[in-house]
Scaffold this motif. Sequence first.
Motif, short mmCIF file in Angstrom:
data_model
loop_
_atom_site.label_atom_id
_atom_site.label_comp_id
_atom_site.label_asym_id
_atom_site.label_seq_id
_atom_site.Cartn_x
_atom_site.Cartn_y
_atom_site.Cartn_z
N LEU A 14 0.82 -1.21 0.00
CA LEU A 14 0.00 0.00 0.00
C LEU A 14 0.85 1.25 0.00
O LEU A 14 0.58 2.21 -0.71
N ALA A 15 1.93 1.24 0.81
CA ALA A 15 2.83 2.40 0.85
C ALA A 15 3.46 2.62 -0.51
O ALA A 15 3.58 3.74 -0.99
N ALA A 16 3.84 1.53 -1.17
CA ALA A 16 4.45 1.66 -2.49
C ALA A 16 3.45 2.22 -3.50
O ALA A 16 3.79 3.05 -4.34
N ALA A 17 2.20 1.80 -3.38
CA ALA A 17 1.19 2.28 -4.32
C ALA A 17 0.85 3.74 -4.11
O ALA A 17 0.29 4.39 -4.98
N LEU A 18 1.21 4.27 -2.94
CA LEU A 18 0.83 5.63 -2.61
C LEU A 18 1.97 6.62 -2.74
O LEU A 18 1.90 7.71 -2.23
N THR A 19 3.07 6.25 -3.39
CA THR A 19 4.09 7.24 -3.70
C THR A 19 3.52 8.22 -4.71
O THR A 19 2.47 7.99 -5.32
N TRP A 68 -7.47 2.00 6.21
CA TRP A 68 -6.66 3.21 6.25
C TRP A 68 -5.62 3.14 5.14
O TRP A 68 -5.37 2.06 4.58
N ARG A 69 -5.04 4.26 4.80
CA ARG A 69 -3.94 4.27 3.84
C ARG A 69 -2.87 5.24 4.31
O ARG A 69 -3.15 6.38 4.70
N ASN A 70 -1.65 4.74 4.21
CA ASN A 70 -0.49 5.53 4.60
C ASN A 70 -0.10 6.46 3.45
O ASN A 70 0.03 6.02 2.31
N LEU A 71 0.06 7.74 3.73
CA LEU A 71 0.46 8.71 2.72
C LEU A 71 1.93 9.11 2.85
O LEU A 71 2.36 10.09 2.22
N ASN A 72 2.68 8.39 3.67
CA ASN A 72 4.12 8.61 3.68
C ASN A 72 4.70 8.23 2.33
O ASN A 72 4.12 7.45 1.57
N GLY A 73 5.88 8.72 2.03
CA GLY A 73 6.54 8.41 0.77
C GLY A 73 7.08 9.67 0.12
O GLY A 73 7.31 10.68 0.79
N VAL A 74 7.28 9.62 -1.18
CA VAL A 74 7.87 10.75 -1.90
C VAL A 74 6.79 11.76 -2.26
O VAL A 74 5.78 11.42 -2.89
N TRP A 75 7.01 13.01 -1.84
CA TRP A 75 6.14 14.13 -2.19
C TRP A 75 6.97 15.14 -2.98
O TRP A 75 8.21 15.14 -2.92
N THR A 219 3.96 10.55 10.64
CA THR A 219 3.19 9.91 9.58
C THR A 219 1.94 10.70 9.18
O THR A 219 1.26 11.29 10.02
N VAL A 220 1.66 10.68 7.88
CA VAL A 220 0.42 11.23 7.32
C VAL A 220 -0.40 10.05 6.81
O VAL A 220 0.14 9.18 6.10
N TRP A 221 -1.69 10.00 7.14
CA TRP A 221 -2.51 8.91 6.64
C TRP A 221 -3.96 9.35 6.53
O TRP A 221 -4.35 10.40 7.04
N MET A 222 -4.76 8.55 5.82
CA MET A 222 -6.18 8.87 5.67
C MET A 222 -6.99 7.62 5.96
O MET A 222 -6.51 6.48 5.87
N GLU A 223 -8.24 7.86 6.36
CA GLU A 223 -9.12 6.74 6.69
C GLU A 223 -10.57 7.18 6.54
O GLU A 223 -10.90 8.35 6.77
N PRO A 224 -11.44 6.26 6.11
CA PRO A 224 -12.87 6.58 6.05
C PRO A 224 -13.51 6.38 7.42
O PRO A 224 -13.18 5.42 8.14
N VAL A 225 -14.41 7.28 7.79
CA VAL A 225 -15.12 7.16 9.06
C VAL A 225 -16.59 7.47 8.83
O VAL A 225 -16.95 8.15 7.85
#
Length: 833
Positions: A14-19, A68-75, A219-225
């Motif tokens: 998931l982290a790789a997909a979110l670069t 949830w999804r992790n938004l860490n990575g390359v920005w 860490t930066v991340w997002m989640e549905p609630v």
Amino acid sequence: MSRTPTTRRLITLLAAALTVTALTHAPASAEPRWKPGKPPLSTPWTSQVGPNNALPEYPRPQLTRERWRNLNGVWEFAGAAPGEAPPVGDTLAERVLVPYPIESALSGIQRREDRMWYRRSFSVPDDWRVGRDSRLRLNFGAVDYDATIWVNGKQVGTHRGGYDSFSLDITDALTRRGQQELIVGVTDLTDATWQPVGKQRNVPDRGIFYTSSSGIWQTVWMEPVASANITQLDQTPSLSDSTLRLTARVEGDTSGLAVEAVAYDRNRVVGRVVGAPNSALKLPVPNPRLWSPDSPFLYDLKVRLVRGYRTVDSVGSYFGMREIGMKPGTDGKLRMTLNGRILFQMSTLDQGFWPDGIHTAPTDAALRFDLEQHKVLGFNTVRKHIKVEPDRWFYHADKLGLLVWQDMPAMKTSNQLPPPDAQQQFERELHTMVDKHKNFTSLVAWVPFNEGWGEWDRTATGRIADSVKAQDPSRLVNAHSGVNCCASKGDSGRGDILDHHAYLGPAAPAPSASRVAVDGEHGGFGLEVAGHMWFGEGHAYEMTPDSATLTRRYVENQRDVLAVAQRCGISAAVYTQITDVEHEVNGFFTYDRQVRKMDFKQVKAVNDAIVRSADGTGSPNPPGPGTPGPDGITFYPFEEAAGTTTADTVGKHNATLTGGAAWTAGHPGSAVQFNGSTSTVDTGASVLDTAGNYTAAAWVKLDSLGGFATAVSQDGPSNSAFFLQYSGADNRFAFSFAGVRALAPTAPEVNRWYHLVGVRDVRAGSLTLYVDGQPVGTAYSCDGGPGAGNTVIGRAKYNGGPVDYWRGAIDQVHLFDRALPAAEVTQLYTSGR
């Protein structure tokens, strides 16, 4: 909270997909790839960090969600100018690895910026059904310092504060499908402002202040609630009735909703409670397994928000059953307890800096490493020094069984007082820190101030300590660590803990009837290790030539800690420090965590001995009653009005006027005039046994204020054993030991007679100052050091030499071999003698 290998692989994918997904706008003006910088030192984990695995772990262990999804990575990244518009739709030239601060090598930027832009794209999974069945929350672990966030060009929120998490509902800014644009603008002026910075400095020195950490650093991340969802679980264990006091904070429309909480011992249900959202519930935990450093047992917790039989929201968590308190030992001295039993808290100073990530540990394993080594070394406590770590750090402390003292990050050190708006912001951030971390089992004490850094007023410090205690009554409050040191405004008398610092130490404050005493910092022995230095040389409070000497000095110093714990009743000691940090080389490890600098077996053995033996056992040893009578064992009425000899009218120690001491009008009759530079009255004897109770009294008059001036003292090998004095640092009268002062509340007037009395009560561990018959200040210390030298009127001794000569007149000096009670002090004052 453990994760299976399959889960860990999924998180990594998931982290790789979110670069960063490139947006089809202006092309980048630089190579659009992240490249790590080269840190001055590399840790064992530096090479493990890459664009696809930047801290992929779930960042909030006490409130977990499955989706949830992790938004860490390359920005994308760029420096910014004041007032600049957000770069909506514009590709930025550089690449940064989030969440490493931009000054760090791991970020790929490795420079300082006051203002900066972050930009990336993200997509929202269709099965989250955002906008139909759920809302989308964007979460930030921490951003230093002022952050503004835009989604698809719409500003969705702002946040101020470099050490606390925040969350935004970004649902209404989303487009219906496809890529979403996220921009974060950050301003971080560090110590150019009054914002809380801890040890960060724009220009780090070769001393105790270090490289700054700007921008996104957790860490930066997002989640549905759901539209009604759980935002926090307030948890307080209660051993008295075997319950967990639990409040599920819920935002949104709570009508018709209930909270169900279930506690588990592994897979076995141990307790259940149902109640209303946002209200205090009692979750039963019968026959609880208690959490301690030796047995850090944690219960699992599942909490659901339900409407009828339908689950609206559900979260996972955990808790430990433990209780922090205070009680007297068999020696009568008040000490800290865990679960009702006295436990000496053996701690290090842990600053949480890294040569590759600065404020951000390179990996979660690295974050855990320092805590694991505390256990290896025989420590049961960590003082987290003026920095706040990510939640996973506290989770590891909970799992490992380490008690935690949490400092509030200080404002900058300055000769100026922080302005009112900075004071208010500091208090807001302090209370936010308490609110967001008060549920961690390991955390047992709050520390609002350190050594006076950023402190503005002693009364305000006491008020702030009271407010923290009111916010969290379940923990101890250390109002001011190092209250005897540095820029401190003095002891407010508030909180649960009296904390002194001493290098090399240990410090020896004494507990009172209502406050325990601790050594908040001591030690600091250093060793340089070639090839593992941040700078070409390092410093410490005492340098050693090799590992064997360093280990020996540590063991010797810790044996002194044990002696002070047994004799004086301190409840804890904090050794500086777990690792080297930049120029400081006083760690158990080098800054890169590559080299052990001491013999760890010897370290653990002496630490274990302290924890085992400093248990409050023993019998109190009351001092003798002393000599009765109103005039004491020595009395100098200064009635001669001529000559160089003055009589001791009740004892055998006639004294000599030296260095230009002269006769003047007294209170009443004659007195001695001192010139402020050479004059003394030397008794020629060690009148007082300073290991026991004693009292010193004198009528005094000052010719001028400013600078120290001592009326009565008794010489020790290096310092006076006590000082009955005027403290120029405080512009107050004081009764003092070196580094400890019982202070009058107001400044004296010149050319006016005052009656000063200093009372030392060994049993209470107190120094009490009386002015004109009234008690005006009390301090607590175990001892002031040996005082076998002469008792001297008109000067003191400090750092081996004579200092603080009196400037003015002194009359009617009494010395008692007992602690005068308040009534006798008043009688002495009213007698005029």
